[in-house]
Design a protein around this motif. Sequence first.
Motif: not given
Length: 102
Positions: A3-7, A40-48, A74-75
């Motif tokens: 599970i990654a949170e990406v900004t 999301t309002s501040m980032s994107t959650i990516i799963e895989g 990119t964070s």
Amino acid sequence: MAIAEVTVIPIGTGSTSLSAYVADMQRVLDTQVGITYELTSMSTIIEGALNDVFTAIAALHEAPFLSGALRVSTSVNIDDRRDKESSSQQKLQSVRSRLSGV
């Protein structure tokens, strides 16, 4: 599953508005194989699978350059749990159940 949170932040675009870049990046995610994602309002959650997540992150990072940005920051935060199945929704449900005392 990872599970990654990406900004992703395009820099030096000449505007304080980033929604067009965000929309472009969501379209890029639509083309990625092996992942699910949630804006999301501040980032994107990516799963895989971790390799698929990294591939998607690389495509996200590249997208603002293709739209004219000259610099991109990119964070990424990655939760890669291997002792049991996990998902973003499962993590939220775990907290909700603790809040409700179940």
